[in-house]
Write an enzyme that holds these catalytic residues in place. Structure first.
Site, PDB file in Angstrom:
ATOM      1  N   HIS A 268      64.301  39.044  50.724  1.00  0.00           N
ATOM      2  CA  HIS A 268      62.894  39.478  50.809  1.00  0.00           C
ATOM      3  C   HIS A 268      62.254  38.670  51.934  1.00  0.00           C
ATOM      4  O   HIS A 268      62.720  38.698  53.071  1.00  0.00           O
ATOM      5  CB  HIS A 268      62.257  39.265  49.435  1.00  0.00           C
ATOM      6  N   HIS A 307      65.974  48.180  55.041  1.00  0.00           N
ATOM      7  CA  HIS A 307      64.803  48.138  54.179  1.00  0.00           C
ATOM      8  C   HIS A 307      64.990  49.169  53.082  1.00  0.00           C
ATOM      9  O   HIS A 307      65.559  50.235  53.336  1.00  0.00           O
ATOM     10  CB  HIS A 307      63.543  48.458  54.995  1.00  0.00           C
ATOM     11  N   ASP A 363      60.900  41.224  59.537  1.00  0.00           N
ATOM     12  CA  ASP A 363      61.390  39.854  59.693  1.00  0.00           C
ATOM     13  C   ASP A 363      62.248  39.638  60.925  1.00  0.00           C
ATOM     14  O   ASP A 363      62.576  38.507  61.259  1.00  0.00           O
ATOM     15  CB  ASP A 363      62.210  39.454  58.445  1.00  0.00           C
TER      16      ASP A 363
HETATM   17  N1  ACO Z   1      73.359  44.356  57.259  1.00  0.00           N
HETATM   18  C1  ACO Z   1      74.486  45.057  57.022  1.00  0.00           C
HETATM   19  N2  ACO Z   1      74.590  46.071  56.146  1.00  0.00           N
HETATM   20  C2  ACO Z   1      73.482  46.371  55.455  1.00  0.00           C
HETATM   21  C3  ACO Z   1      72.269  45.684  55.638  1.00  0.00           C
HETATM   22  C4  ACO Z   1      72.225  44.638  56.577  1.00  0.00           C
HETATM   23  N3  ACO Z   1      71.100  43.961  56.801  1.00  0.00           N
HETATM   24  N4  ACO Z   1      71.323  46.198  54.817  1.00  0.00           N
HETATM   25  C5  ACO Z   1      71.926  47.175  54.135  1.00  0.00           C
HETATM   26  N5  ACO Z   1      73.233  47.293  54.522  1.00  0.00           N
HETATM   27  C6  ACO Z   1      74.223  48.269  54.053  1.00  0.00           C
HETATM   28  C7  ACO Z   1      74.706  47.929  52.645  1.00  0.00           C
HETATM   29  O1  ACO Z   1      75.833  47.101  52.684  1.00  0.00           O
HETATM   30  C8  ACO Z   1      74.997  49.306  52.107  1.00  0.00           C
HETATM   31  O2  ACO Z   1      76.219  49.736  52.667  1.00  0.00           O
HETATM   32  P1  ACO Z   1      77.260  50.628  51.792  1.00  0.00           P
HETATM   33  O3  ACO Z   1      76.528  51.918  51.550  1.00  0.00           O
HETATM   34  O4  ACO Z   1      78.468  50.747  52.634  1.00  0.00           O
HETATM   35  O5  ACO Z   1      77.495  49.845  50.529  1.00  0.00           O
HETATM   36  C9  ACO Z   1      73.897  50.186  52.714  1.00  0.00           C
HETATM   37  O6  ACO Z   1      73.541  49.536  53.940  1.00  0.00           O
HETATM   38  C10 ACO Z   1      72.671  50.357  51.835  1.00  0.00           C
HETATM   39  O7  ACO Z   1      72.171  49.054  51.561  1.00  0.00           O
HETATM   40  P2  ACO Z   1      71.566  48.599  50.174  1.00  0.00           P
HETATM   41  O8  ACO Z   1      71.903  47.166  49.976  1.00  0.00           O
HETATM   42  O9  ACO Z   1      71.964  49.564  49.100  1.00  0.00           O
HETATM   43  O10 ACO Z   1      70.026  48.784  50.459  1.00  0.00           O
HETATM   44  P3  ACO Z   1      68.852  48.170  49.605  1.00  0.00           P
HETATM   45  O11 ACO Z   1      67.709  49.110  49.745  1.00  0.00           O
HETATM   46  O12 ACO Z   1      69.286  47.834  48.228  1.00  0.00           O
HETATM   47  O13 ACO Z   1      68.534  46.792  50.341  1.00  0.00           O
HETATM   48  C11 ACO Z   1      67.629  45.177  51.803  1.00  0.00           C
HETATM   49  C12 ACO Z   1      67.486  46.593  51.218  1.00  0.00           C
HETATM   50  C13 ACO Z   1      67.733  44.171  50.648  1.00  0.00           C
HETATM   51  C14 ACO Z   1      66.392  44.872  52.628  1.00  0.00           C
HETATM   52  C15 ACO Z   1      68.924  45.121  52.663  1.00  0.00           C
HETATM   53  O14 ACO Z   1      68.805  46.048  53.732  1.00  0.00           O
HETATM   54  C16 ACO Z   1      69.182  43.722  53.204  1.00  0.00           C
HETATM   55  O15 ACO Z   1      69.782  42.902  52.505  1.00  0.00           O
HETATM   56  N6  ACO Z   1      68.727  43.417  54.467  1.00  0.00           N
HETATM   57  C17 ACO Z   1      68.911  42.086  55.017  1.00  0.00           C
HETATM   58  C18 ACO Z   1      67.840  41.134  54.464  1.00  0.00           C
HETATM   59  C19 ACO Z   1      66.476  41.430  55.029  1.00  0.00           C
HETATM   60  O16 ACO Z   1      66.295  41.579  56.232  1.00  0.00           O
HETATM   61  N7  ACO Z   1      65.490  41.460  54.128  1.00  0.00           N
HETATM   62  C20 ACO Z   1      64.077  41.649  54.500  1.00  0.00           C
HETATM   63  C21 ACO Z   1      63.620  42.994  54.046  1.00  0.00           C
HETATM   64  S1  ACO Z   1      61.956  43.260  54.543  1.00  0.00           S
HETATM   65  C22 ACO Z   1      61.061  42.322  53.446  1.00  0.00           C
HETATM   66  O17 ACO Z   1      61.412  42.101  52.317  1.00  0.00           O
HETATM   67  C23 ACO Z   1      59.870  41.755  53.944  1.00  0.00           C
END
Ligand code: ACO
Length: 436
Positions: A268, A307, A363
């Site tokens: 987050h 996201h 971010d």
């Molecule tokens: N890098 C690589 N792969 C990713 C990333 C990433 N940053 N984010 C998502 N994916 C992939 C997942 O591995 C998944 O792949 P799969 O379908 O092969 O399993 C797919 O994309 C879908 O991702 P989920 O994890 O299901 O998406 P979710 O909506 O649950 O997660 C989140 C969203 C937590 C923001 C995720 O994208 C993440 O961890 N990002 C990195 C951390 C980040 O930047 N957080 C800040 C978010 S903005 C905020 O809170 C202010």
């Protein structure tokens, strides 16, 4: 026949039900009537991580993740970032309308009048270890404010709520600045209400021996814009925490502390700190393809990308990228920006990221600006928490006025053991434990 309904046939019983649809939503409680017999509890929905469940109605922030739209109270984020101060936007979020000039100056005066903290807060801060993480210090000191203002428990009294909202908004920059200076071993600087919200914050952080600290206006404006962009983002993890804890009628200080704790996680608000660590690890542009390969192999995440809701470019990231250029004219270019831009270019042309609709989020670029301004990475999430406090408070206020709301209490699907009889300790043999 009313077309705004959903007809469901339960194939277990062959019975048909008609459920009303309101704003594209059915009420989960309407499913409870769907039973196989009198002993049946009734149908529930299973939605871990709230992937498709609206937990409230809200009139504060509108977000269309597919189109990349973000609006506060109907106003596009781009227009607010261009034309407003942070406190003007804070007023809008809390009251629903932009303030008149008179309302704004009264509001600014009121918030700034509450920037001071009780002297004991400094002693409390002093108790932390010299390298305590600022988010831990912030969570604890915000929670501790609850003990200074016991009347905050009167959450049913609108005047009391208003008083605590102003207190929290006024004190957040002060507590954050104290946490910052505590780590550096510097004396705390008292707030100067005359300077306004962001310039006062900057002087509390960076004032040394000069009689008055003159914040650079370009940097102060950039901070103002960053605060506006972070002010609210509807039902995310920390806002949901604010609402869940607030639904138990806990006071706003401990409730906000819980939201700050949720924000601190690396998935987050903690992601901005992780982005900087990631860019450090990558080091040079040449290492980007190797790093992207590691991400694709699932060995790590591309922090600042992806996201839950935005499946198109995060509009906040676009505004931040522009603001970065203005900041760098003053501070000199942060070399990490070039790595970030190249990383974004490579990722956005790669099938892995395209297929999963992964774009830079808020971010990805914010940390690069913060670092150029003189903040250390562990301070970045604090810079998110200060402005988000107003969003949390607006959502908290809305929650308390919403007659649909009750204490948040989700259901579960029990997957544990069926009833079994107690075994005395002497008769228990060794077992393989599923998890420790
Ligand atoms: N890098 C690589 N792969 C990713 C990333 C990433 N940053 N984010 C998502 N994916 C992939 C997942 O591995 C998944 O792949 P799969 O379908 O092969 O399993 C797919 O994309 C879908 O991702 P989920 O994890 O299901 O998406 P979710 O909506 O649950 O997660 C989140 C969203 C937590 C923001 C995720 O994208 C993440 O961890 N990002 C990195 C951390 C980040 O930047 N957080 C800040 C978010 S903005 C905020 O809170 C202010």
């Amino acid at each position: 026949m009313d077309t705004e309904t959903l007809t469901i046939t339960d194939n277990r019983t062959k019975q048909t039900y008609s459920l009303p649809i309101n704003r594209g939503t059915i009420r989960a409680m309407d499913l409870r009537q769907i039973k196989t017999g009198p002993e049946d509890f009734g149908l529930m929905t299973y939605d871990p991580a709230f992937m498709n469940t609206a937990s409230c109605q809200s009139a504060i922030t509108f977000l269309d993740g597919d189109k990349g739209i973000l609006r506060y109270r109907g106003y596009p984020i781009e227009q607010l970032a261009e034309n407003c101060t942070f406190l003007e936007v804070a007023y809008l979020l809390l009251h629903g309308e932009l303030p008149t000039a008179d309302e704004l100056s009264r509001w600014e005066e009121n918030v700034m009048a509450h920037a001071h903290t009780h002297e004991n807060v400094k002693k409390f801060m002093d108790g932390f270890h010299h390298d305590a993480h600022p988010m831990g210090m912030l969570v604890s000191t915000v929670a501790a404010l609850s003990t200074f203002y016991p009347d905050a428990k009167n959450i049913g009294d609108p005047q009391c709520r208003q008083a605590e909202i102003v207190r929290l908004m006024g004190k957040m920059p002060t507590l954050s600045a104290y946490a910052y200076r505590h780590r550096l071993g510097l004396p705390y600087v008292y707030p100067d209400p005359e300077l306004g919200y962001t310039k006062n914050y900057m002087q509390m952080l960076w004032k040394r021996t000069e009689p008055t600290y003159a914040a650079n206006p370009v940097l102060a404006r950039a901070l103002e814009i960053l605060f506006i962009l972070h002010a609210d983002h509807e039902q995310n993890c920390s806002t949901n925490t604010m609402r869940a804890v607030g639904s138990s009628h806990a006071d706003p200080f401990v409730t906000t502390a819980a939201a700050i704790a949720a924000l601190s996680g690396p998935l987050h608000g903690g992601a901005n700190e992780e982005v900087l660590r990631m860019l450090d690890e990558i080091g040079t542009k040449d290492n980007i393809p190797g790093f992207v390969q590691k991400v694709k192999e699932g060995k790590c995440k591309l922090m600042g990308f992806g996201h839950r809701v935005y499946k198109n470019y995060d509009p906040r990231a676009r505004i931040i990228k522009r603001a970065a250029e203005e900041v760098f004219e003053v501070t000199g270019r942060n070399p990490k920006l070039d790595i970030a831009i190249e990383l974004e270019r490579i990722a956005l042309s790669d099938e892995y990221f395209i297929k999963r609709k992964l774009y830079p989020n808020v971010d990805f670029y914010s940390g690069i600006i913060y670092q150029a301004m003189g903040f250390t990475p562990d301070q970045f999430t604090v810079l998110f928490a200060i402005p988000r406090t107003v969003g949390w408070l607006a959502q908290w206020q809305e929650l308390l006025q919403d007659t649909d709301q009750k204490i948040a209490r989700p259901r579960q699907i029990y997957t544990g053991e069926d009833k079994r009889d107690f075994v005395p300790i002497a008769e228990r043999g060794p077992k393989v434990l599923a998890t420790v």
